[in-house]
Design a protein around this motif. Structure first.
Motif: not given
Length: 271
Positions: A9, A11, A42, A45-46, A49-52
């Protein structure tokens, strides 16, 4: 089994997670540990499914999590985030009842489950209290009760609790109470994945440890194998000593202040 397969992931151009693979088996407790900014939350969250993701996949009981609708996922796994903001004057019972929303159970059954999780989390004396009037630690316990209510139903399929720093606002008594309750739930074919900062708590309660640093998993395995001086110092860039607790016989870690220089001692491992 819940599994993250080679996930990454980023940003913008900044890489946050790099090629992380982790497995959470039912009836086991896995703790993610590492320094601030390692990517622990993070990663959680991954997995939820909270982050792509840039690449990789998440599977839950053999199914791609992206192929399951949100209600189906909510009946399989429950998430306790690090911070939860609630602006309405809900009672603790109403907060816990939110965990029942994915289910099609009767109001009578829901009340019975809410009563059981209130008892399990030692919240009886808080019944009827407005959520906003609680301390940070009391709110954490209510949130644990909420996600317990979410996965309380009996099922032949494994379920999972995902906890992001659940003990951060708790005193010693309630840290152990919360993690002990999580371990008790494992007997119902449930797996627990928790981000923890306290290494000794992690070692006491987790069957498996995942060490993270700079967005990568640097070591993972059974606690008795990977809870070592070498792995801790490599992960945290700080000297430690491993000691044996005279009461429990467990190995504990003690950090060494920067101004002190101690003679190296023989490393102690779990028996």
């Amino acid at each position: 089994m819940l599994q993250a397969n080679n996930i990454s992931y980023q940003i913008g151009s900044k890489s946050i997670l790099r090629n992380c693979t982790i497995k959470l088996k039912p009836r086991t407790f896995t703790a993610i540990v590492g320094p601030n900014g390692a990517g622990k939350s993070t990663l959680l969250k991954a997995i939820t499914n909270e982050v792509k993701l840039r690449n990789g996949s998440i599977t839950v009981n053999g199914h791609s999590s992206s192929a399951l609708d949100s209600k189906a996922l909510s009946r399989i796994r429950a998430v306790m985030p690090q911070h939860t903001s609630i602006n309405f004057p809900f009672s603790i019972e109403q907060i816990i009842e939110i965990g029942r929303f994915p289910h099609h159970t009767s109001p009578v059954e829901n009340v019975e489950i809410i009563e059981k999780v209130i008892e399990k989390t030692r919240l009886q004396s808080y019944k009827g209290r407005t959520y906003q009037t609680l301390s940070g630690g009391e709110k954490q316990r209510v949130q644990l009760a909420r996600i317990m209510a979410q996965v309380w139903d009996k099922s032949p399929h494994p379920k999972y609790l995902l906890l992001d720093e659940p003990t951060s606002d708790l005193d010693i008594l309630h840290q152990h109470a919360l993690l002990g309750t999580a371990r008790e739930l494992m007997s119902d074919n449930l797996g627990v994945l928790a981000v923890l900062h306290d290494l000794n708590l992690a070692a006491q309660y987790a069957d498996y440890l995942v060490f993270m640093k700079n967005g990568e998993i640097v070591k993972q395995g059974e606690t008795r194998e990977v809870f070592t001086k070498e792995n801790i110092e490599t992960t945290f860039n700080h000297p430690v000593q491993m000691l044996e607790d005279p009461t429990t016989g467990q190995t504990i870690v003690v950090s060494i202040p920067n101004h002190m220089h101690l003679e190296p001692q023989k490393e102690i491992r779990y028996a």
